[in-house]
Design a protein around this motif. Structure first.
Motif, PDB file in Angstrom:
ATOM      1  N   ILE A 171       1.153 -11.691  11.541  1.00 12.50           N
ATOM      2  CA  ILE A 171       0.211 -11.980  10.462  1.00 12.50           C
ATOM      3  C   ILE A 171      -0.349 -10.680   9.887  1.00 12.50           C
ATOM      4  N   ALA A 172      -0.760  -9.768  10.769  1.00 16.28           N
ATOM      5  CA  ALA A 172      -1.301  -8.486  10.304  1.00 16.28           C
ATOM      6  C   ALA A 172      -0.243  -7.687   9.551  1.00 16.28           C
ATOM      7  N   LEU A 173       0.980  -7.705  10.048  1.00 14.79           N
ATOM      8  CA  LEU A 173       2.057  -6.975   9.373  1.00 14.79           C
ATOM      9  C   LEU A 173       2.301  -7.529   7.972  1.00 14.79           C
ATOM     10  N   PHE A 174       2.328  -8.847   7.862  1.00 16.57           N
ATOM     11  CA  PHE A 174       2.534  -9.463   6.552  1.00 16.57           C
ATOM     12  C   PHE A 174       1.359  -9.176   5.615  1.00 16.57           C
ATOM     13  N   LEU A 175       0.144  -9.290   6.142  1.00 17.70           N
ATOM     14  CA  LEU A 175      -1.037  -9.095   5.308  1.00 17.70           C
ATOM     15  C   LEU A 175      -1.101  -7.681   4.730  1.00 17.70           C
ATOM     16  N   PHE A 176      -0.760  -6.697   5.551  1.00 26.72           N
ATOM     17  CA  PHE A 176      -0.899  -5.308   5.106  1.00 26.72           C
ATOM     18  C   PHE A 176       0.400  -4.738   4.539  1.00 26.72           C
ATOM     19  N   ALA A 177       1.409  -5.590   4.379  1.00 22.51           N
ATOM     20  CA  ALA A 177       2.667  -5.128   3.781  1.00 22.51           C
ATOM     21  C   ALA A 177       2.448  -4.660   2.348  1.00 22.51           C
ATOM     22  N   SER A 178       1.600  -5.373   1.624  1.00 19.86           N
ATOM     23  CA  SER A 178       1.314  -4.987   0.240  1.00 19.86           C
ATOM     24  C   SER A 178       0.631  -3.627   0.184  1.00 19.86           C
ATOM     25  N   ALA A 179      -0.295  -3.388   1.114  1.00 16.45           N
ATOM     26  CA  ALA A 179      -0.979  -2.096   1.158  1.00 16.45           C
ATOM     27  C   ALA A 179       0.011  -0.970   1.466  1.00 16.45           C
ATOM     28  N   ALA A 180       0.922  -1.233   2.392  1.00 15.17           N
ATOM     29  CA  ALA A 180       1.932  -0.227   2.731  1.00 15.17           C
ATOM     30  C   ALA A 180       2.838   0.056   1.535  1.00 15.17           C
ATOM     31  N   TYR A 181       3.210  -1.012   0.835  1.00 20.23           N
ATOM     32  CA  TYR A 181       4.053  -0.839  -0.359  1.00 20.23           C
ATOM     33  C   TYR A 181       3.319  -0.025  -1.426  1.00 20.23           C
ATOM     34  N   ASP A 182       2.041  -0.330  -1.607  1.00 17.05           N
ATOM     35  CA  ASP A 182       1.242   0.436  -2.572  1.00 17.05           C
ATOM     36  C   ASP A 182       1.243   1.921  -2.226  1.00 17.05           C
ATOM     37  N   ARG A 183       1.038   2.193  -0.953  1.00 16.92           N
ATOM     38  CA  ARG A 183       0.934   3.594  -0.518  1.00 16.92           C
ATOM     39  C   ARG A 183       2.234   4.347  -0.775  1.00 16.92           C
ATOM     40  N   VAL A 184       3.345   3.671  -0.515  1.00 12.37           N
ATOM     41  CA  VAL A 184       4.644   4.325  -0.685  1.00 12.37           C
ATOM     42  C   VAL A 184       5.013   4.443  -2.162  1.00 12.37           C
ATOM     43  N   SER A 185       4.809   3.364  -2.915  1.00 10.94           N
ATOM     44  CA  SER A 185       5.281   3.338  -4.303  1.00 10.94           C
ATOM     45  C   SER A 185       4.297   3.950  -5.293  1.00 10.94           C
ATOM     46  N   LEU A 186       3.001   3.809  -5.018  1.00  7.03           N
ATOM     47  CA  LEU A 186       1.989   4.290  -5.958  1.00  7.03           C
ATOM     48  C   LEU A 186       1.267   5.545  -5.486  1.00  7.03           C
ATOM     49  N   GLY A 187       1.380   5.825  -4.201  1.00  2.61           N
ATOM     50  CA  GLY A 187       0.662   6.968  -3.658  1.00  2.61           C
ATOM     51  C   GLY A 187      -0.778   6.659  -3.319  1.00  2.61           C
ATOM     52  N   ARG A 188      -1.182   5.427  -3.528  1.00  2.00           N
ATOM     53  CA  ARG A 188      -2.540   4.980  -3.204  1.00  2.00           C
ATOM     54  C   ARG A 188      -2.498   3.486  -2.912  1.00  2.00           C
ATOM     55  N   ILE A 189      -3.526   3.000  -2.251  1.00  3.53           N
ATOM     56  CA  ILE A 189      -3.583   1.581  -1.899  1.00  3.53           C
ATOM     57  C   ILE A 189      -4.526   0.865  -2.854  1.00  3.53           C
ATOM     58  N   HIS A 190      -4.031  -0.179  -3.473  1.00  8.84           N
ATOM     59  CA  HIS A 190      -4.864  -0.965  -4.382  1.00  8.84           C
ATOM     60  C   HIS A 190      -5.963  -1.662  -3.573  1.00  8.84           C
ATOM     61  N   PRO A 191      -7.193  -1.696  -4.088  1.00  7.66           N
ATOM     62  CA  PRO A 191      -8.295  -2.326  -3.336  1.00  7.66           C
ATOM     63  C   PRO A 191      -8.022  -3.770  -2.933  1.00  7.66           C
TER      64      PRO A 191
END
Length: 226
Positions: A171-191
């Motif tokens: 569950i935690a991995l799925f929930l924070f997958a978007s944050a990880a993707y943001d960090r890799v693709s955008l260089g920052r995590i969307h709020p």
């Protein structure tokens, strides 16, 4: 993520359907209705993500308006399925093992429905803000719909019931997958990716550790099923 959600749903719910020996009751029309609407939602989510990726935004928005009509059906049928399970005192699939405390077993499906409904409503409200909209809709899938199939998947596995809290890891991995993707693709995590996932995870923990076992919840749940 849409494909991953569909795979998890299939892995979670298919075993008890394909191998009914462990089932404790047949599939009811109500459960079938809820399952059909959930499958339809996941399929439409996949189509919507594909349309957005191809920049077919007009079609995405038109289909989104139709898709939103499905959400109340999912929530209402899901509520009815959960209440029926608590009244019956056991899960038809035999995966969840709620027999010892059916009222405690009610806290997660109802909590998931609340999570799903709030996030879908938020996603629709922010439909003009693409960055917020897509993250809220993704969190609605992950935070509102994935806990149930994961619970069934773990319950149907040979793992002992005592290992059920392991569900927090995927569950935690799925929930924070978007944050990880943001960090890799955008260089920052969307709020929304960060705080949305954090709030949902805390909510999941609270209802299992504090709310569900409480006397207040049991009184409320008893009132719901009476």
């Amino acid at each position: 993520m849409a494909i991953c959600a569909i795979v998890i749903a299939v892995l979670g719910f298919a075993p008890s359907g394909l191998d009914p020996t462990a089932r404790r009751g047949p599939l009811t029309p109500l459960v079938a209705t809820h399952a059909a609407t959930s499958i339809a939602w996941l399929a439409l989510f996949f189509v919507q993500t594909a349309l957005a990726a191809r920049r077919q935004i007009d079609l995405h928005r038109r289909l989104g308006a139709v898709t939103m009509l499905l959400a109340p059906v999912m929530i209402i049928s899901g509520y009815m399925v959960a209440i029926a399970m608590a009244r019956r005192g056991f899960d038809l699939s035999g995966d969840l093992g709620i027999d010892a405390d059916p009222l405690l077993g009610l806290v997660n499906p109802l909590g998931d429905l609340a999570t799903f409904g709030i996030l879908v409503a938020g996603g629709y409200w922010y439909r003009q803000r693409r960055d917020v909209h897509k993250r809220l809709m993704l969190l609605a899938i992950v935070g509102g719909l994935m806990l149930a199939p994961l619970a069934h998947l773990i319950g149907h596995s040979p793992l002992p019931r005592e290992t059920a809290p392991i569900i927090l890891i995927p569950i935690a991995l799925f929930l924070f997958a978007s944050a990880a993707y943001d960090r890799v693709s955008l260089g920052r995590i969307h709020p929304v990716s960060l705080w949305g996932a954090t709030v949902i995870l805390i909510w999941d923990l609270l209802r299992n550790v504090a709310i569900g076992p409480s006397a207040a919840w049991h009184q409320f749940a008893q009132w719901l099923i009476s």
